[in-house]
Motif scaffolding. Structure first.
Motif, PDB file in Angstrom:
ATOM      1  N   LYS A  99       0.834  -1.210   0.000  1.00 39.53           N
ATOM      2  CA  LYS A  99       0.000   0.000   0.000  1.00 39.53           C
ATOM      3  C   LYS A  99       0.866   1.256   0.000  1.00 39.53           C
ATOM      4  N   LEU A 100       1.886   1.222   0.821  1.00 40.52           N
ATOM      5  CA  LEU A 100       2.749   2.392   0.941  1.00 40.52           C
ATOM      6  C   LEU A 100       3.446   2.683  -0.382  1.00 40.52           C
ATOM      7  N   GLN A 102       2.535   1.894  -3.331  1.00 39.37           N
ATOM      8  CA  GLN A 102       1.584   2.394  -4.322  1.00 39.37           C
ATOM      9  C   GLN A 102       1.228   3.849  -4.067  1.00 39.37           C
ATOM     10  N   ARG A 103       1.020   4.176  -2.812  1.00 35.55           N
ATOM     11  CA  ARG A 103       0.669   5.540  -2.480  1.00 35.55           C
ATOM     12  C   ARG A 103       1.801   6.487  -2.821  1.00 35.55           C
ATOM     13  N   SER A 106       2.140   7.090  -6.522  1.00 28.89           N
ATOM     14  CA  SER A 106       1.152   8.003  -7.090  1.00 28.89           C
ATOM     15  C   SER A 106       1.459   9.446  -6.715  1.00 28.89           C
ATOM     16  N   ASP A 107       2.290   9.631  -5.714  1.00 29.37           N
ATOM     17  CA  ASP A 107       2.748  10.978  -5.375  1.00 29.37           C
ATOM     18  C   ASP A 107       4.073  11.313  -6.060  1.00 29.37           C
ATOM     19  N   GLY A 315      -5.201   1.598   5.733  1.00 36.03           N
ATOM     20  CA  GLY A 315      -5.509   2.721   4.849  1.00 36.03           C
ATOM     21  C   GLY A 315      -5.219   4.067   5.500  1.00 36.03           C
ATOM     22  N   ILE A 318      -1.512   4.683   6.169  1.00 37.89           N
ATOM     23  CA  ILE A 318      -0.757   5.068   4.968  1.00 37.89           C
ATOM     24  C   ILE A 318      -1.065   6.517   4.612  1.00 37.89           C
ATOM     25  N   GLU A 319      -2.338   6.822   4.668  1.00 38.72           N
ATOM     26  CA  GLU A 319      -2.762   8.175   4.341  1.00 38.72           C
ATOM     27  C   GLU A 319      -2.066   9.198   5.235  1.00 38.72           C
ATOM     28  N   ALA A 322       1.538   9.613   4.194  1.00 42.79           N
ATOM     29  CA  ALA A 322       1.688  10.413   2.980  1.00 42.79           C
ATOM     30  C   ALA A 322       1.489  11.895   3.286  1.00 42.79           C
TER      31      ALA A 322
END
Lengths: 355, 355
Positions: A99-100, A102-103, A106-107, A315, A318-319, A322
DNA sequence: TTGAAAGCGATACCAC
DNA sequence: GTGGTATCGCTTTCAA
């Protein structure tokens, strides 16, 4: 086309079209300055659509890709984030990593991965810092806040994921951290097991010194006390599968005072415990013994077990990471700590229900 | 000491001792040339022990670390290897990632990690190439050999891990690959199930087009034929947990022609299958149905199940990868393919036995 | 908007 | 063994 005079001028004697194509080459072919090529690849830059088009065309012909290393050298932003992890056999962490990554991608960031055998983090830090990473995310690793400060000074702020440093009393600037509300999670487990009418409630600890273990155990212990109960027996599993197996054998060895419930410091260990109970001791979960875990492992991990667990919300974690990264890197924010809530859920092979 | 004239000269007005310390600063403090500093950090270089000592002392005082990015720019060796993976929920891959990263690190390489949602590999390659990685290891991802060639041209040779490209008939230079002998593994599974006296043997496929699935199924099918048997029923699980659950439900739906054995394309899927058999259909493994998996998932994954599996040898596979990497990068070797043997083993919670 | 030129922080080649 | 200098491929002033 490939043999046209312009191509020749741009290439000289190079054979391999893709190798070592620089903005210089593109500039020549596009008949613009090298600066123009740079601008064409810079989002907000001042370029006419015409030149940008010429540049892009030339770039495509030559198979040009801007060299991120050269860019890093001058901008001092590598757009790489170091991620330090250990214990990838605990399924919680691969999930976090996935997840991390991927996040971050995307940044526009990329992950430089370091798998450490726990607490050799010091050695790895030296290597990390050489690569000029924009930040460091440390999961499943302990780190002194002094070291974290050093990293920040070297230009790479640290975010602890699912970990906190030991708060020294004189600590002014603790590093950034994203954690679950582990203490509240421990309380949830206590209330659940107490409500189940259990008399002999055991606890299997993770790493004794880790913040997660300290917080989870404190919440669990305090809430049991509030309910007029207490921890009947305790063993240490150090967050490892083998350690948890040993702990389970130890706790359930004497038939007389055998626990009727156990709160295990992580799902990973809980699986080991249930394995021992079932295979070696012939006990059924949850009929004979109630088991509560902690974390958030995917279904493939618990398979046939009915797993009651305090679930960490990956979720939101991770958010938060970020967001924190953004604040640290682009807004000059000070280190801060974020805590995310947990919840108790019961998982069976066919359904998952939150309580 | 920190305020000595020499320190002042080396530092100017900088406040943060560690930030932006370059070889230039070290050189000034050590009263040597910048070249000398570089040499002091270069293993085989020509430096007197005296100057090296001076340099190291100064470096320590300033908190200097050589900038790997700057080094990369000129040497064209980043000492970073891109690792592309998907499906980290399949425990085989975190295990591979852990071992691979450790092995590479001990060889002085670092891992730039890319988690892709299968077959979006094309997009990710563009990003990878910008970082001038020395090589690319692709696990659990398909890649056309044309793309692999492009990468090699761009200076980053590709090694496929546990994957092969489709061999086009006109393919002259297939990319490097490290695989298990999947076909032999399929044969092992066939012999095992046939020897067990099973009559209705099913197969649950992984990704239809993947080389691993094609090879495993071919070996399985051919060996069964040799033994005078055949695949009684077949379904596709696409290497995912959910896919395998569906496949299992499908194969075992009709009570009349229910399989008495099933060879599943991966351990990850096999766990899903056993979960369905046990929880939804009330069947016991291996008493009612024999299940054979494939790969090499750690104990924490199979827990209470008795798992019969064709085990891929991760150690030798990693070793082969490292060796291949060395050959490719330091000996100018041509791409080649290495195949590692598999073996059938039976794992239970308390013991593991190879057959 | 554009191009020339000055770096970023190291290595490599060159005389000495 | 040592120091000076060109260079890696890009971004960034600064004039034009």
């Amino acid at each position: 086309m490939a043999g046209s005079p312009v191509m020749k001028e741009a290439f000289g004697n190079f054979k391999n079209v893709n190798k070592n194509v620089t903005s210089q080459h593109v500039a020549r072919l596009a008949q613009v300055s090298q600066s123009a090529v740079s601008r064409a690849y810079t989002p907000g830059a001042s370029v006419s659509t015409h030149t940008r088009q010429r540049v892009m065309d030339a770039a495509r012909q030559l198979g040009y890709r801007p060299n991120a290393i050269a860019r890093t050298l001058i901008t001092k932003k590598s757009r790489m984030i170091a991620v330090v992890m250990s214990q990838l056999d605990n399924q919680f962490y691969p999930l976090v990593l996935e997840k991390l990554s991927q996040r971050l991608r995307s940044d526009g960031y990329h992950v430089l991965l370091f798998i450490t055998s726990r607490d050799e983090s010091d050695g790895v830090l030296a290597e990390i810092l050489q690569y000029q990473v924009d930040a460091i995310v440390m999961a499943s690793t302990v780190l002194s806040s002094a070291l974290a400060r050093d990293c920040a000074r070297a230009g790479s702020p640290v975010i602890l994921f699912n970990r906190m440093t030991k708060r020294a009393a004189n600590e002014d600037h603790p590093p950034s951290a994203v954690t679950s509300d582990n203490e509240a999670g421990g309380r949830l487990a206590a209330r659940h097991l107490h409500a189940g009418g259990h008399q002999r409630i055991a606890y299997i600890a993770g790493l004794e010194e880790s913040s997660t273990n300290l917080d989870r155990e404190r919440g669990f212990r305090d809430e049991l006390a509030l309910l007029g109960s207490r921890i009947h027996a305790r063993a240490v599993g150090n967050y490892s599968y083998e350690g948890a197996q040993l702990a389970a054998r130890q706790l359930f060895s004497s038939a007389s005072q055998r626990p009727d419930a156990v709160f295990v410091g992580s799902d990973h260990m809980a699986l080991a415990v249930m394995d021992v109970l079932r295979s070696e001791l012939g006990l059924r979960v949850p009929q004979d013994v109630s088991v509560v875990g902690f974390d958030n492992v995917p279904q493939a991990a618990w398979g046939a077990y009915q797993l009651t667990t305090i679930e960490q919300s990956i979720g939101p974690m991770i958010e938060a990471t970020a967001t924190m990264l953004h604040a640290l890197l682009h807004e000059g924010a000070q280190p801060s700590a974020v805590t995310v809530p947990c919840r108790l859920i019961v998982r069976t092979s066919s359904k998952t229900s939150a309580l």
